[in-house]
Design a protein around this motif. Structure first.
Motif, PDB file in Angstrom:
ATOM      1  N   VAL A  29       0.705  -1.458   0.156  1.00 31.45           N
ATOM      2  CA  VAL A  29       0.282  -0.310  -0.107  1.00 31.45           C
ATOM      3  C   VAL A  29       0.314   1.197  -0.249  1.00 31.45           C
ATOM      4  N   LEU A  30       0.493   1.932  -0.203  1.00 29.58           N
ATOM      5  CA  LEU A  30       1.582   3.354  -1.412  1.00 29.58           C
ATOM      6  C   LEU A  30       1.065   4.604  -0.624  1.00 29.58           C
ATOM      7  N   ASP A  31       1.273   5.437  -0.127  1.00 28.83           N
ATOM      8  CA  ASP A  31       0.300   6.173  -0.012  1.00 28.83           C
ATOM      9  C   ASP A  31       0.971   7.933  -0.694  1.00 28.83           C
ATOM     10  N   CYS A  32       0.119   8.209  -1.915  1.00 34.36           N
ATOM     11  CA  CYS A  32       0.201   8.727  -2.940  1.00 34.36           C
ATOM     12  C   CYS A  32       0.951  10.217  -2.033  1.00 34.36           C
ATOM     13  N   GLU A  33       0.501  10.801  -1.274  1.00 30.39           N
ATOM     14  CA  GLU A  33       0.579  11.946  -0.962  1.00 30.39           C
ATOM     15  C   GLU A  33       2.100  12.336  -0.035  1.00 30.39           C
ATOM     16  N   HIS A  34       2.738  11.352   0.498  1.00 28.84           N
ATOM     17  CA  HIS A  34       3.951  10.748   0.898  1.00 28.84           C
ATOM     18  C   HIS A  34       4.823  10.552  -0.023  1.00 28.84           C
ATOM     19  N   ILE A  35       4.399   9.334  -0.214  1.00 23.77           N
ATOM     20  CA  ILE A  35       5.524   8.134  -0.730  1.00 23.77           C
ATOM     21  C   ILE A  35       6.806   8.752  -1.352  1.00 23.77           C
ATOM     22  N   LEU A  36       6.758  10.187  -2.338  1.00 26.56           N
ATOM     23  CA  LEU A  36       8.385  10.740  -2.707  1.00 26.56           C
ATOM     24  C   LEU A  36       9.169  10.944  -1.754  1.00 26.56           C
ATOM     25  N   LYS A  37       7.919  11.685  -0.672  1.00 22.29           N
ATOM     26  CA  LYS A  37       9.234  12.582   0.317  1.00 22.29           C
ATOM     27  C   LYS A  37      10.107  11.146   0.552  1.00 22.29           C
ATOM     28  N   CYS A  38       9.233   9.457   0.923  1.00 22.27           N
ATOM     29  CA  CYS A  38       9.652   7.926   1.928  1.00 22.27           C
ATOM     30  C   CYS A  38      10.828   7.619   0.652  1.00 22.27           C
ATOM     31  N   LEU A  88       8.360  -1.622  -2.521  1.00 27.30           N
ATOM     32  CA  LEU A  88       7.671  -1.339  -3.157  1.00 27.30           C
ATOM     33  C   LEU A  88       7.779  -2.654  -4.329  1.00 27.30           C
ATOM     34  N   ALA A  89       9.526  -2.813  -3.982  1.00 29.67           N
ATOM     35  CA  ALA A  89       9.957  -3.641  -5.375  1.00 29.67           C
ATOM     36  C   ALA A  89       9.492  -4.974  -4.955  1.00 29.67           C
ATOM     37  N   MET A  90       8.894  -5.812  -3.858  1.00 28.75           N
ATOM     38  CA  MET A  90       8.712  -6.595  -2.881  1.00 28.75           C
ATOM     39  C   MET A  90       7.028  -6.939  -4.369  1.00 28.75           C
ATOM     40  N   ALA A  91       6.783  -6.153  -4.038  1.00 26.54           N
ATOM     41  CA  ALA A  91       4.928  -6.177  -4.262  1.00 26.54           C
ATOM     42  C   ALA A  91       5.119  -7.192  -5.421  1.00 26.54           C
ATOM     43  N   ASP A  92       3.578  -7.498  -5.498  1.00 27.21           N
ATOM     44  CA  ASP A  92       3.335  -8.185  -6.740  1.00 27.21           C
ATOM     45  C   ASP A  92       1.538  -7.196  -6.796  1.00 27.21           C
ATOM     46  N   ARG A  93       1.378  -6.953  -5.815  1.00 28.26           N
ATOM     47  CA  ARG A  93       0.007  -5.795  -6.453  1.00 28.26           C
ATOM     48  C   ARG A  93       0.401  -4.518  -5.296  1.00 28.26           C
ATOM     49  N   ILE A  94       0.381  -3.448  -6.265  1.00 30.28           N
ATOM     50  CA  ILE A  94       0.571  -2.195  -5.527  1.00 30.28           C
ATOM     51  C   ILE A  94      -0.911  -1.206  -5.359  1.00 30.28           C
ATOM     52  N   VAL A 123      10.858   1.268 -10.026  1.00 30.12           N
ATOM     53  CA  VAL A 123      10.993   0.421  -9.127  1.00 30.12           C
ATOM     54  C   VAL A 123      10.276  -1.023  -9.225  1.00 30.12           C
ATOM     55  N   ASN A 124       9.397  -0.877  -9.755  1.00 26.84           N
ATOM     56  CA  ASN A 124       8.685  -2.393  -9.932  1.00 26.84           C
ATOM     57  C   ASN A 124       8.001  -2.206 -10.842  1.00 26.84           C
ATOM     58  N   SER A 125       8.397  -2.792 -12.424  1.00 25.74           N
ATOM     59  CA  SER A 125       8.491  -2.425 -13.255  1.00 25.74           C
ATOM     60  C   SER A 125       6.877  -3.293 -13.712  1.00 25.74           C
ATOM     61  N   ILE A 126       6.359  -4.492 -12.610  1.00 26.44           N
ATOM     62  CA  ILE A 126       5.067  -5.593 -14.180  1.00 26.44           C
ATOM     63  C   ILE A 126       4.397  -5.090 -12.830  1.00 26.44           C
ATOM     64  N   ALA A 127       4.553  -5.290 -11.223  1.00 30.55           N
ATOM     65  CA  ALA A 127       3.227  -5.125 -10.339  1.00 30.55           C
ATOM     66  C   ALA A 127       2.441  -4.308 -10.902  1.00 30.55           C
ATOM     67  N   PRO A 128       0.242  -4.897 -10.748  1.00 32.68           N
ATOM     68  CA  PRO A 128      -0.224  -4.406 -11.637  1.00 32.68           C
ATOM     69  C   PRO A 128      -0.522  -3.344  -9.956  1.00 32.68           C
ATOM     70  N   MET A 129      -1.073  -1.905 -10.319  1.00 32.59           N
ATOM     71  CA  MET A 129      -0.687  -0.720  -9.901  1.00 32.59           C
ATOM     72  C   MET A 129      -2.854  -0.236  -9.971  1.00 32.59           C
ATOM     73  N   SER A 177      -8.215   2.782   0.254  1.00 32.83           N
ATOM     74  CA  SER A 177      -7.972   1.650   0.181  1.00 32.83           C
ATOM     75  C   SER A 177      -9.019   0.567  -0.360  1.00 32.83           C
ATOM     76  N   ASP A 178     -10.139   1.067  -1.237  1.00 29.24           N
ATOM     77  CA  ASP A 178     -11.281   0.907  -2.118  1.00 29.24           C
ATOM     78  C   ASP A 178     -10.923  -0.079  -2.723  1.00 29.24           C
ATOM     79  N   THR A 179     -10.966  -1.076  -3.407  1.00 29.75           N
ATOM     80  CA  THR A 179     -10.686  -1.864  -4.655  1.00 29.75           C
ATOM     81  C   THR A 179     -10.990  -3.035  -4.169  1.00 29.75           C
ATOM     82  N   PRO A 180     -11.557  -3.621  -5.458  1.00 28.85           N
ATOM     83  CA  PRO A 180     -11.783  -5.616  -5.512  1.00 28.85           C
ATOM     84  C   PRO A 180     -11.214  -5.988  -5.050  1.00 28.85           C
ATOM     85  N   ILE A 181     -12.304  -7.141  -4.192  1.00 26.94           N
ATOM     86  CA  ILE A 181     -11.006  -7.939  -3.632  1.00 26.94           C
ATOM     87  C   ILE A 181     -10.358  -9.182  -4.411  1.00 26.94           C
TER      88      ILE A 181
END
Ligand SMILES: Nc1nc2c(ncn2[C@@H]2O[C@H](COP(=O)(O)OP(=O)(O)OP(=O)(O)O)[C@@H](O)[C@H]2O)c(=O)[nH]1
Ligand SMILES: [Zn+2]
Length: 429
Positions: A198-207, A235-241, A266-272, A278-282
């Motif tokens: 789970v990535l925080d769009c507001e703060h991720i660049l700072k991280c 991020l690198a380990m993600a299978d879903r972002i 950082v992760n060129s393959i995982a679906p985003m 955090s609302d998305t189809p299960i």
């Protein structure tokens, strides 16, 4: 194929038995092409086809059976305050037909606060809570973590369909994933379905930009390769972002585009998936079988040796203090003279902090706040505080008489307990 061995010839099904082939026929090839045989039995292709299918099904059933017995684990990772617990709640509500066990691995014993927040939705769909308490699963607690998960699975045979493991916001997920795979015992009862970041769009660049010059690997101290941060590893380990907090950037297409590019670096393959709360189809998240095809060792081997990245600047402070006497003390003192100066740094009574070593030029920063604040009186009030860097929300908690004091957990960079404790005591004396 032995299954074919006991198949009997049967005229309707296999067609006419060809006249005895003498081998002299001039269309011998033609005749032989239309029949298939196995060890003397002459059977039709249709039958071969059907039996092959039976054999395949039998073997998939065996794998399914093996898999059915084993419980899928989704590891939910992502930097501090990105929306992991929010995602847990959404999955638990949407996946109400699944019996979900939740494993919390929080730094500092904030899981009590975590629960207060999650139960607030009254989502009773969590079957089990297993909080691995203090410390970091990816390190020395490994065996306790494995043991606790195995016990939980043993303790509730057939009661758990799915396990969601929320890692702490500053844990590197690779060693945790490895733990599931390497441990023989665990490997038999559970399997990793995938890592959801789970990535925080507001703060991720700072991280991603907040590289510590000398963060070290746990154990032997080596300089970070390529100036990576924990956020990079998650991020690198993600299978879903899950690109969460989309509401904070949706008005700026340029920012959305820039974020996508940075993440894809950082992760060129995982679906985003861009989400709000955090609302998305299960189906985007569970039963993705991300590791069925590849061996985890290949996946993880490339990422980490046996070490795990640690950013030694990060730390957790947990303070417990007396209940507040009134709304007025809560607002005028606790909020205005303690919490806001702390989160907004250049605001309000910084005197105490400046007195201490806190202002020794290092860029200290509170990145995550979780609090359970009790205001005593006729009808005691419990408030849950949730902060990510300089933004915080306050939610009503459920006062059930068990909370006797206030609790706050602060996670961040270069935090010094003494200075912060001094500020709190000065505020509430
Ligand atoms: N604006 C906005 N806030 C969000 C969104 N999703 C979650 N939040 C808020 O962000 C804060 C942190 O959310 P959590 O789900 O607790 O984050 P977390 O990753 O579990 O936090 P840690 O476990 O402490 O690392 C809470 O106050 C949430 O209400 C979102 O999409 N938009
Ligand atoms: Zn660790």
């Amino acid at each position: 194929m032995s299954a074919l061995r006991n198949i009997k010839f049967n005229e309707e099904e296999d067609g006419e038995l060809p006249v005895l082939v003498t081998g002299e026929e001039d269309n011998l090839q033609e005749i032989l092409k239309n029949v298939s045989y196995d060890g003397g039995n002459i059977v039709s292709d249709a039958k071969v086809e059907r039996v092959n299918k039976q054999v395949d099904n039998a073997s998939t059933n065996v794998t399914d059976l093996r898999k059915r017995k084993r419980i899928p684990v989704s590891i939910i990772t992502g930097y501090l305050g990105s929306g992991k617990s929010t995602l847990l709640e959404k999955i638990a509500l949407k996946g109400a037909d699944k019996k979900i066990a939740v494993i919390l691995n929080e730094f500092g014993d904030s899981s009590e606060i975590e629960k207060a927040m999650t139960i607030k939705n009254g989502s009773s769909s969590y079957q089990e809570w297993l909080d691995l308490g203090n410390g970091c699963l990816c390190c020395s607690l490994k065996n306790i973590g494995v043991k606790a998960i195995e016990d939980m699975v043993e303790r509730s045979p057939g009661k758990i369909d799915y396990i969601l493991l929320e890692t702490s916001g500053i844990a590197d997920p690779a060693p945790i994933a490895k733990m599931f795979w390497q441990d023989e015992g665990l490997n038999s009862s559970v399997y990793i379905d995938g890592i959801i970041t789970v990535l925080d769009c507001e703060h991720i660049l700072k991280c991603l930009d907040d590289v510590s010059v000398d963060a070290h690997w746990h154990g032997d101290k080596v300089g970070l390769k390529g100036n990576l941060t924990i956020a990079h590893f998650q991020l690198a380990m993600a299978d879903r972002i899950i690109m969460n907090k989309y509401d904070t950037i949706e008005h700026s297409p340029a920012m959305v585009k820039h974020l996508k590019e940075r993440v894809r670096e950082v992760n060129s393959i995982a679906p985003m998936f861009f989400t709000k709360y955090s609302d998305t189809p299960i189906d985007n998240l569970l039963d993705i079988h991300a590791y069925d095809s590849i061996r985890i060792s290949d996946m993880l081997g490339s990422n980490t040796g046996d070490g795990t990245i640690h950013d030694h600047r990060m730390g957790t402070i947990m303070l417990t203090f007396r209940p507040l006497k009134s709304e007025e003390e809560y607002n005028e003192k606790f909020i205005k003279q303690f919490l806001q100066p702390l989160l907004w740094k250049n605001f309000g009574a910084m005197a105490v902090l400046e007195e201490g070593s806190q202002d020794d030029g290092r860029d200290w920063e509170v990145q995550r706040t979780k609090g359970l604040i009790l205001i005593e009186g006729e009808n005691p009030i419990l408030r849950v505080i949730q902060g990510v860097r300089d933004t915080y929300d306050v939610f009503p908690g459920e006062y059930d008489g068990s909370n006797k004091e206030c609790k706050i957990v602060l996670i961040g960079k270069y935090l010094e307990r003494d200075s912060i404790e001094k500020l709190l005591h000065k505020t509430l004396r």
